[in-house]
Design a protein around this motif. Structure first.
Motif, mmCIF file in Angstrom:
data_model
loop_
_atom_site.group_PDB
_atom_site.id
_atom_site.type_symbol
_atom_site.label_atom_id
_atom_site.label_comp_id
_atom_site.label_asym_id
_atom_site.label_seq_id
_atom_site.Cartn_x
_atom_site.Cartn_y
_atom_site.Cartn_z
ATOM 1 N N THR A 1 0.850 -1.190 0.000
ATOM 2 C CA THR A 1 0.000 0.000 0.000
ATOM 3 C C THR A 1 0.883 1.237 0.000
ATOM 4 O OG1 THR A 1 -1.645 1.223 1.250
ATOM 5 C CG2 THR A 1 -0.119 -0.096 2.530
ATOM 6 N N GLY A 2 0.335 2.304 -0.562
ATOM 7 C CA GLY A 2 1.060 3.571 -0.533
ATOM 8 C C GLY A 2 0.792 4.368 0.721
ATOM 9 N N LEU A 3 -0.065 3.841 1.606
ATOM 10 C CA LEU A 3 -0.404 4.537 2.839
ATOM 11 C C LEU A 3 0.543 4.111 3.956
ATOM 12 C CD1 LEU A 3 -4.282 4.158 2.666
ATOM 13 C CD2 LEU A 3 -2.924 6.187 2.096
ATOM 14 N N PRO A 4 0.832 5.002 4.891
ATOM 15 C CA PRO A 4 1.707 4.628 6.014
ATOM 16 C C PRO A 4 1.013 3.663 6.966
ATOM 17 C CG PRO A 4 0.836 6.838 6.335
ATOM 18 C CD PRO A 4 0.416 6.422 4.954
ATOM 19 N N LEU A 5 1.805 2.811 7.617
ATOM 20 C CA LEU A 5 1.313 1.859 8.610
ATOM 21 C C LEU A 5 1.756 2.310 9.981
ATOM 22 C CD1 LEU A 5 2.024 -1.576 6.882
ATOM 23 C CD2 LEU A 5 -0.182 -0.471 7.215
ATOM 24 N N ALA A 6 0.813 2.450 10.899
ATOM 25 C CA ALA A 6 1.145 2.822 12.266
ATOM 26 C C ALA A 6 1.442 1.565 13.074
ATOM 27 C CB ALA A 6 -0.012 3.585 12.900
ATOM 28 N N GLY A 7 2.272 1.721 14.114
ATOM 29 C CA GLY A 7 2.556 0.612 15.019
ATOM 30 C C GLY A 7 3.469 -0.415 14.376
ATOM 31 N N ALA A 8 4.047 -1.265 15.213
ATOM 32 C CA ALA A 8 4.936 -2.319 14.719
ATOM 33 C C ALA A 8 4.973 -3.487 15.677
ATOM 34 C CB ALA A 8 6.347 -1.758 14.518
ATOM 35 N N SER A 9 3.807 -3.847 16.246
ATOM 36 C CA SER A 9 3.793 -4.882 17.278
ATOM 37 C C SER A 9 3.876 -6.284 16.699
ATOM 38 C CB SER A 9 2.516 -4.758 18.126
ATOM 39 O OG SER A 9 1.378 -5.025 17.326
ATOM 40 N N SER A 10 3.326 -6.465 15.522
ATOM 41 C CA SER A 10 3.297 -7.817 14.974
ATOM 42 C C SER A 10 3.283 -7.754 13.462
ATOM 43 C CB SER A 10 2.067 -8.585 15.474
ATOM 44 O OG SER A 10 1.963 -9.825 14.812
ATOM 45 N N ALA A 11 4.111 -8.574 12.836
ATOM 46 C CA ALA A 11 4.143 -8.618 11.375
ATOM 47 C C ALA A 11 2.977 -9.419 10.835
ATOM 48 C CB ALA A 11 5.460 -9.221 10.904
ATOM 49 N N GLY A 12 2.228 -10.130 11.689
ATOM 50 C CA GLY A 12 1.146 -10.994 11.228
ATOM 51 C C GLY A 12 -0.223 -10.417 11.422
ATOM 52 N N THR A 13 -0.321 -9.114 11.737
ATOM 53 C CA THR A 13 -1.630 -8.486 11.943
ATOM 54 C C THR A 13 -1.695 -7.182 11.174
ATOM 55 O OG1 THR A 13 -0.903 -7.265 13.914
ATOM 56 C CG2 THR A 13 -1.815 -9.479 14.254
ATOM 57 N N LEU A 14 -2.929 -6.805 10.801
ATOM 58 C CA LEU A 14 -3.162 -5.529 10.148
ATOM 59 C C LEU A 14 -4.601 -5.128 10.423
ATOM 60 C CD1 LEU A 14 -1.896 -3.346 8.292
ATOM 61 C CD2 LEU A 14 -2.991 -4.516 6.374
ATOM 62 N N HIS A 15 -4.796 -3.834 10.762
ATOM 63 C CA HIS A 15 -6.126 -3.359 11.122
ATOM 64 C C HIS A 15 -6.423 -2.076 10.365
ATOM 65 C CE1 HIS A 15 -6.085 -6.200 14.520
ATOM 66 N NE2 HIS A 15 -4.834 -5.813 14.690
ATOM 67 N N SER B 1 -3.064 0.143 10.778
ATOM 68 C CA SER B 1 -2.182 -0.066 11.929
ATOM 69 C C SER B 1 -1.848 -1.538 12.079
ATOM 70 C CB SER B 1 -2.861 0.444 13.206
ATOM 71 O OG SER B 1 -2.063 0.157 14.338
ATOM 72 N N ARG B 2 -0.621 -1.808 12.545
ATOM 73 C CA ARG B 2 -0.215 -3.159 12.899
ATOM 74 C C ARG B 2 -0.757 -3.546 14.274
ATOM 75 N NH1 ARG B 2 1.695 -6.352 8.746
ATOM 76 N NH2 ARG B 2 3.408 -5.353 7.630
ATOM 77 N N GLU B 3 -1.143 -2.554 15.047
ATOM 78 C CA GLU B 3 -1.656 -2.796 16.383
ATOM 79 C C GLU B 3 -3.178 -2.733 16.373
ATOM 80 O OE1 GLU B 3 0.140 0.310 18.587
ATOM 81 O OE2 GLU B 3 2.088 -0.699 18.772
ATOM 82 N N ARG B 4 -3.783 -3.251 17.428
ATOM 83 C CA ARG B 4 -5.236 -3.189 17.540
ATOM 84 C C ARG B 4 -5.700 -1.739 17.585
ATOM 85 N NH1 ARG B 4 -8.100 -7.618 18.349
ATOM 86 N NH2 ARG B 4 -7.028 -9.568 18.863
ATOM 87 N N CYS B 5 -6.861 -1.511 17.023
ATOM 88 C CA CYS B 5 -7.389 -0.143 16.967
ATOM 89 C C CYS B 5 -7.755 0.341 18.379
ATOM 90 C CB CYS B 5 -8.618 -0.090 16.070
ATOM 91 S SG CYS B 5 -8.289 -0.612 14.368
ATOM 92 N N LYS B 6 -7.424 1.574 18.646
ATOM 93 C CA LYS B 6 -7.766 2.179 19.924
ATOM 94 C C LYS B 6 -9.089 2.926 19.784
ATOM 95 C CE LYS B 6 -2.863 2.743 21.000
ATOM 96 N NZ LYS B 6 -1.788 3.710 21.321
ATOM 97 N N GLU B 7 -9.729 3.159 20.927
ATOM 98 C CA GLU B 7 -11.027 3.834 20.889
ATOM 99 C C GLU B 7 -10.911 5.257 20.371
ATOM 100 O OE1 GLU B 7 -12.859 3.658 24.659
ATOM 101 O OE2 GLU B 7 -12.981 1.455 24.732
#
Length: 382
Positions: A128-142, A206-212
């Protein structure tokens, strides 16, 4: 007395016939002619003597015994595999794949939605051309913000000879649970999930779970014609499934057609007491047609349906506000009801032969058996 007279005549008839055969080439022709006339007299007498009662009853008894035995076998032996056609509305289904699962183009255009999540994968590639926030896990994307247009969803099963990690061949499965309308949850075993998305709106990946309070940090994508493309490829581990969650907009649905499968299950586990789970049926309503018997069975909500060793295809699967499934194929057994009190619906051979399309074969077999028994009757002499 009559029985003994018949026995004496038969004995004399046999002896006279044997002597005529021995002297046919060297005996006196006049003597042979006299013996032949005597032989004809014996034959006429035997035909006029009444047949003993036990011989008269022999054929009906044999027919009755064969009929009872044949009916018993036909009533108890199940015809397997049996052909079935299933039309149903369910809240969940698990399919063992024989070929890739790929969505078909819905009649009303591509499906749209928001709040997408991919987790549990062993390897996840995101282009994707969009930035990815977080870096907790390479196996998740939200997808924490934004909307998506689903441009493609495909599940490619592992090779048939792949090792499952426990010494057994890999079984590639897809389970879809629809707990709420428009909120499908996918579990994908031993397969590679490929997603094509078009993202628009204030998009936050985000690589991390979405926050409220995930309202900050989104990248603005103006509108659908300029949607940013996102390509995902996720491969699950041999033991744990890849999980995919997303919400579909009202009126959107995913459509799959002609899926080659080798197993269907309509159950899901719900939490019970601490550390326990209860297996419940996902059937909301279903109509099961047993082609070999011509029987149609209507299943109510919550009916437990088991199709043993199912092999066939899911001709159509629609996922949206509801989940509609139509399948056809063969199963080694069809059971309905709780495991300890299940009723077997697999047709017996008696039901199979009684089916209108098999009656010609049934009457042909009956005529053949009657002809054989009649020949045996004549061979026994009466």
């Amino acid at each position: 007395m009559k029985g003994s007279a018949r026995a004496r005549l038969q004995k004399r008839f046999k002896a006279l016939l044997e002597s005529m055969v021995e002297e046919a080439t060297s005996g006196d022709p006049r003597e042979l002619e006299a013996r032949h006339k005597r032989l004809e007299i014996y034959r006429e007498l035997l035909e006029q003597l009444p047949v003993p009662w036990y011989r008269r009853l022999l054929l009906p008894l044999v027919i009755a015994m064969l009929s009872i035995v044949g009916a018993g076998f036909a009533w108890t032996i199940r015809k397997t595999p049996t052909r079935i056609v299933l039309t149903s509305e369910v809240s969940g289904v698990r399919m063992d794949l024989k070929a890739p699962l790929k969505d078909a183009l819905p009649e009303r255009g591509r499906a749209t939605g928001q709040l997408l999540s991919v987790s549990g994968s062993e390897a996840l590639r995101a282009e994707t051309g969009l930035p990815l926030a977080g870096a907790s896990s390479a196996g998740t994307l939200h997808l924490c913000q934004g909307q998506f247009i689903l441009e493609g969803l495909q599940v490619v099963p592992a090779a048939p000879d792949a090792d499952a990690g426990d010494g057994r061949p890999a079984v590639s499965s897809v389970e879809v649970q629809l707990h709420q309308a428009g909120l499908p949850r996918w579990f994908i075993w031993r397969s590679t999930l490929t997603l094509g998305l078009g993202l628009w709106g204030p998009v936050l990946l985000s690589r991390e779970r979405c926050k409220e309070n995930a309202s900050a940090g989104g990248v603005e994508v103006i509108d659908k014609p300029l949607a940013e493309s996102l390509e995902l490829a996720a491969t699950g581990s041999p033991r744990n499934p890849t999980q995919l969650d997303f919400s579909l907009d009202a009126g959107s649905e995913l459509v799959f057609r002609d899926l080659e499968v080798k197993g269907l299950a309509f159950v899901r586990e719900v939490p019970g007491e601490p550390g326990t789970h209860t297996v419940v049926s996902t059937v909301r309503r279903a109509e099961l047609f047993l082609a070999d018997s011509g029987q149609t069975v209507v299943l109510p909500e919550g009916a437990r349906l088991r199709l043993l060793e199912f092999n066939g295809r899911v001709s159509e699967l629609r996922i949206g506000g509801t989940m509609l499934l139509r399948a056809e194929g063969r199963a080694s057994g069809v059971w309905v009801g709780p495991e300890d009190f299940a009723q077997e619906l697999t047709p017996t051979y008696l039901e199979y032969f009684y089916n209108a399309r098999q009656r010609e074969l049934l009457w042909g077999a009956a005529a053949f058996v009657w002809g054989v028994l009649w020949s045996v009757k004549r061979w026994l002499g009466g």
